[in-house]
Scaffold this motif. Structure first.
Motif, PDB file in Angstrom:
ATOM      1  N   LEU A  89       0.805  -1.216   0.000  1.00  0.00           N
ATOM      2  CA  LEU A  89       0.000   0.000   0.000  1.00  0.00           C
ATOM      3  C   LEU A  89       0.842   1.271   0.000  1.00  0.00           C
ATOM      4  CD1 LEU A  89      -2.723  -0.882   2.662  1.00  0.00           C
ATOM      5  CD2 LEU A  89      -2.774  -1.278   0.198  1.00  0.00           C
ATOM      6  N   LEU A 101      -7.562  -1.262   5.486  1.00  0.00           N
ATOM      7  CA  LEU A 101      -7.709  -0.075   4.653  1.00  0.00           C
ATOM      8  C   LEU A 101      -8.523   0.976   5.391  1.00  0.00           C
ATOM      9  CD1 LEU A 101      -8.461  -1.401   1.042  1.00  0.00           C
ATOM     10  CD2 LEU A 101      -6.393  -0.253   1.828  1.00  0.00           C
ATOM     11  N   LYS A 107      -9.361  -0.387  -2.771  1.00  0.00           N
ATOM     12  CA  LYS A 107      -8.086  -1.091  -2.862  1.00  0.00           C
ATOM     13  C   LYS A 107      -7.318  -0.752  -4.137  1.00  0.00           C
ATOM     14  CE  LYS A 107     -10.178  -5.405  -4.649  1.00  0.00           C
ATOM     15  NZ  LYS A 107     -10.306  -6.869  -4.417  1.00  0.00           N
ATOM     16  N   ALA A 110      -5.371   2.377  -3.496  1.00  0.00           N
ATOM     17  CA  ALA A 110      -4.551   2.376  -2.289  1.00  0.00           C
ATOM     18  C   ALA A 110      -3.172   1.782  -2.517  1.00  0.00           C
ATOM     19  CB  ALA A 110      -5.257   1.576  -1.189  1.00  0.00           C
TER      20      ALA A 110
END
Length: 334
Positions: A89, A101, A107, A110
């Motif tokens: 990340l 998260l 996602k 990220a």
């Protein structure tokens, strides 16, 4: 895009001359639009399949700033990723308390990168890495028995893509003698607005400054696991006083940008390849634009049969007895 003319003629192309003069060179149109789109599409599918909480209790954040030693230096998920496909990340994307998260962050936006064995495990990336054009290029650079040690898909996310501080690739992928070469393929346009590469021409002739080293080689670790142990940056003898050491881990105070230190921007269109010498100083600034800057990066070193020895204290390690990937078939064509 050949880097060197027929060796029997002993005539170097302008691209080869530029590489040995500057420590990097841009090969325009190295990959086709369809090849780039195939990698972009496959990565999108990999992200769709990835379940952030399924394989790892606490998500792994990748950073290159002054906190890198702490972030990656004892992270088993990172240290055991050499022969796997794993997801890392951007700083700030994960909740420090829970490791999950942060609310509202998707996602796909990220991620800092995916690595480090895409070139071995995922067909679209493997076909590129094993292609005749890549093999011919690597041979033209003088590598005789290269090991394909690492690959990374870098996202450089819009608005949050983090700074990659000045560094030399051989710091992380050290051999004796030094032999690392990076192949930085732009899958999308990269310019100053979205965090393009910056390089310091001619810096490849400077010594290696430091080594990101394990406290124990994997072969001497009682557990014999690539993820076991800790990492730290070790200054090479005499290098800590070098001028360039002032910007390891971050730009010095009072410096407006890398141009003040002699770096120049490397603008690339989708399909362009930047060939990077293992000792050339390079970096990239944060992406503050609304445009992503996806790249696929393949790193190679000379293998033992070519006369180089892999440093067993490198962070990147395969399980004991498992060799690094090689080119599978001799190159064909030009």
């Amino acid at each position: 895009a050949r880097l060197m003319a027929d060796a029997t003629q002993g005539v170097a192309t302008p691209e080869q001359e530029a590489f040995w003069r500057d420590g990097y060179v841009v090969l325009r149109g190295f990959s086709s639009r369809s090849e780039c789109e195939g990698m972009l599409s496959r990565m999108s599918a990999l992200i769709d399949e990835w379940e952030p909480t399924a394989e790892h209790e606490k998500l792994s954040v990748f950073r290159t700033d002054s906190e890198q030693e702490g972030a990656q230096g004892s992270d088993d998920y990172f240290l055991s990723s050499a022969d796997k496909v794993r997801f890392f990340l951007e700083p700030g994307a994960a909740d420090e308390a829970t490791g999950a998260l942060r609310p509202g962050i998707q996602k796909a936006t990220a991620l800092n990168k995916v690595g480090h064995a895409l070139h071995e495990l995922i067909p679209e990336f493997r076909e590129y890495a094993q292609s005749s054009k890549v093999q011919n290029l690597v041979r033209a650079l003088g590598l005789r028995s290269p090991d394909l040690v690492q690959s990374m898909y870098i996202f450089k996310q819009p608005r949050i893509g983090a700074l990659v501080t000045p560094h030399q690739d051989s710091c992380f992928l050290r051999t004796e003698p030094l032999s690392c070469v990076g192949l930085w393929l732009a899958l999308e346009r990269a310019d100053e607005s979205n965090g393009c590469l910056w390089a310091r021409p001619g810096s490849h002739v400077e010594p290696l400054r430091r080594h990101f080293a394990r406290d124990l080689p994997v072969s001497l670790n009682p557990e014999g696991l690539p993820g076991a142990g800790k990492m730290s940056f070790v200054w090479m003898p005499g290098s800590e006083s070098a001028e360039a050491s002032k910007w390891e881990g971050g730009l010095p105070a009072g410096v407006a940008g890398p141009a003040d230190l002699g770096f120049v921007p490397v603008i690339a269109e989708a399909g362009d390849l930047v060939v990077i010498h293992g000792q050339v100083d390079h970096c990239s600034l944060p992406n503050t634009s609304d445009t992503s800057r996806h790249t696929f990066q393949l790193h190679l070193v000379e293998g033992r049969q070519g006369g180089a020895e892999w440093d067993e204290r490198n962070w990147l390690a395969y399980p004991p007895g498992k060799p690094f990937p090689k080119f599978r078939v001799p190159p064909s064509g030009v």
